[in-house]
Design a protein around this motif. Structure first.
Motif, mmCIF file in Angstrom:
data_model
loop_
_atom_site.group_PDB
_atom_site.id
_atom_site.type_symbol
_atom_site.label_atom_id
_atom_site.label_comp_id
_atom_site.label_asym_id
_atom_site.label_seq_id
_atom_site.Cartn_x
_atom_site.Cartn_y
_atom_site.Cartn_z
ATOM 1 N N GLN A 17 62.612 27.138 39.378
ATOM 2 C CA GLN A 17 61.933 27.673 38.197
ATOM 3 C C GLN A 17 60.451 27.926 38.530
ATOM 4 N N THR A 18 59.851 27.021 39.275
ATOM 5 C CA THR A 18 58.458 27.168 39.713
ATOM 6 C C THR A 18 58.313 28.386 40.617
ATOM 7 N N ARG A 19 59.235 28.558 41.563
ATOM 8 C CA ARG A 19 59.206 29.724 42.459
ATOM 9 C C ARG A 19 59.215 31.016 41.639
ATOM 10 N N ARG A 20 60.140 31.123 40.700
ATOM 11 C CA ARG A 20 60.235 32.347 39.890
ATOM 12 C C ARG A 20 58.934 32.600 39.129
ATOM 13 N N PHE A 21 58.356 31.569 38.534
ATOM 14 C CA PHE A 21 57.132 31.734 37.752
ATOM 15 C C PHE A 21 55.965 32.187 38.625
ATOM 16 N N TYR A 22 55.715 31.482 39.714
ATOM 17 C CA TYR A 22 54.557 31.804 40.547
ATOM 18 C C TYR A 22 54.718 33.140 41.271
ATOM 19 N N VAL A 23 55.915 33.483 41.670
ATOM 20 C CA VAL A 23 56.143 34.762 42.358
ATOM 21 C C VAL A 23 56.238 35.904 41.346
ATOM 22 N N ASP A 24 57.112 35.793 40.356
ATOM 23 C CA ASP A 24 57.360 36.902 39.430
ATOM 24 C C ASP A 24 56.248 37.098 38.400
ATOM 25 N N LEU A 42 48.539 32.099 46.515
ATOM 26 C CA LEU A 42 48.093 32.515 45.184
ATOM 27 C C LEU A 42 46.709 33.126 45.318
ATOM 28 N N PHE A 43 46.646 34.454 45.366
ATOM 29 C CA PHE A 43 45.394 35.185 45.526
ATOM 30 C C PHE A 43 44.618 34.697 46.749
ATOM 31 N N GLY A 44 45.335 34.431 47.856
ATOM 32 C CA GLY A 44 44.695 34.030 49.097
ATOM 33 C C GLY A 44 44.479 32.535 49.245
ATOM 34 N N LEU A 85 46.587 40.883 34.635
ATOM 35 C CA LEU A 85 47.369 39.655 34.522
ATOM 36 C C LEU A 85 47.533 39.252 33.057
ATOM 37 N N ALA A 86 46.474 39.333 32.269
ATOM 38 C CA ALA A 86 46.563 38.992 30.844
ATOM 39 C C ALA A 86 47.576 39.899 30.147
ATOM 40 N N GLY A 87 47.555 41.183 30.464
ATOM 41 C CA GLY A 87 48.518 42.117 29.876
ATOM 42 C C GLY A 87 49.946 41.791 30.261
ATOM 43 N N LYS A 88 50.150 41.455 31.530
ATOM 44 C CA LYS A 88 51.496 41.100 32.004
ATOM 45 C C LYS A 88 51.997 39.840 31.303
ATOM 46 N N LEU A 89 51.137 38.823 31.197
ATOM 47 C CA LEU A 89 51.536 37.577 30.534
ATOM 48 C C LEU A 89 51.836 37.812 29.053
ATOM 49 N N ARG A 90 51.021 38.629 28.395
ATOM 50 C CA ARG A 90 51.287 38.955 26.979
ATOM 51 C C ARG A 90 52.613 39.698 26.832
ATOM 52 N N ALA A 91 52.866 40.652 27.721
ATOM 53 C CA ALA A 91 54.107 41.441 27.666
ATOM 54 C C ALA A 91 55.337 40.562 27.863
#
Length: 142
Positions: A17-24, A42-44, A85-91
């Motif tokens: 579940q962690t893998r999916r969240f951090y990657v996707d 994560l961003f380098g 990122l904010a837009g993606k999380l909201r979507a």
């Protein structure tokens, strides 16, 4: 990659579940892994998810009228990247602890910020400063 990437290890209760969240959701890639941990880019920066049996309660601290988790991590992004990122999380209907907004607007330390949790309950804050020199400004007073 960042000039000096940091390393952070954090507890999780479900590696897949962690893998999916951090990657996707956050766009991280995976690195080394073992049966009880995964390294993410994560961003380098190298963040390592370590499997634990239970999570501890996180204390909070009042900041700018918000009840902020004292233990949290995240990345300071450029504003366009933060907005994306904010837009993606909201979507994706992310349940925010603190909705994306700009704090200290027009002042030293102006920053866009948002808080949310990963699937294991770790608190994350992603920020974007209006002026990068304010990140470590010693004259800043809240």
């Amino acid at each position: 990659m960042a000039a000096h990437p940091f390393h952070l290890a954090f507890p999780v209760t479900d590696l897949e579940q962690t893998r999916r969240f951090y990657v996707d959701m956050l766009g991280a890639s995976t690195g080394r892994e073992a049966p009880r941990w995964i390294d993410f880019n994560l961003f380098g920066h190298q963040v390592s998810a370590h499997l634990v049996d239970k999570m501890d309660k996180v204390p909070t601290n009042p900041v700018d009228g918000q009840d902020i988790p004292a233990r949290h991590f995240g990345v300071i992004l450029e504003r366009a990247e933060w907005n994306k990122l904010a837009g993606k999380l909201r979507a994706c209907n992310t349940s925010f602890i603190v909705e994306p907004y700009v704090r200290f607007e027009g002042q030293t330390g102006e920053q866009a910020t948002m808080f949310f949790q990963d699937p294991s309950g770790n608190y994350l804050e992603f920020k974007s400063f209006a002026d990068h020199k304010d990140i470590f400004d010693p004259d800043y007073k809240d």
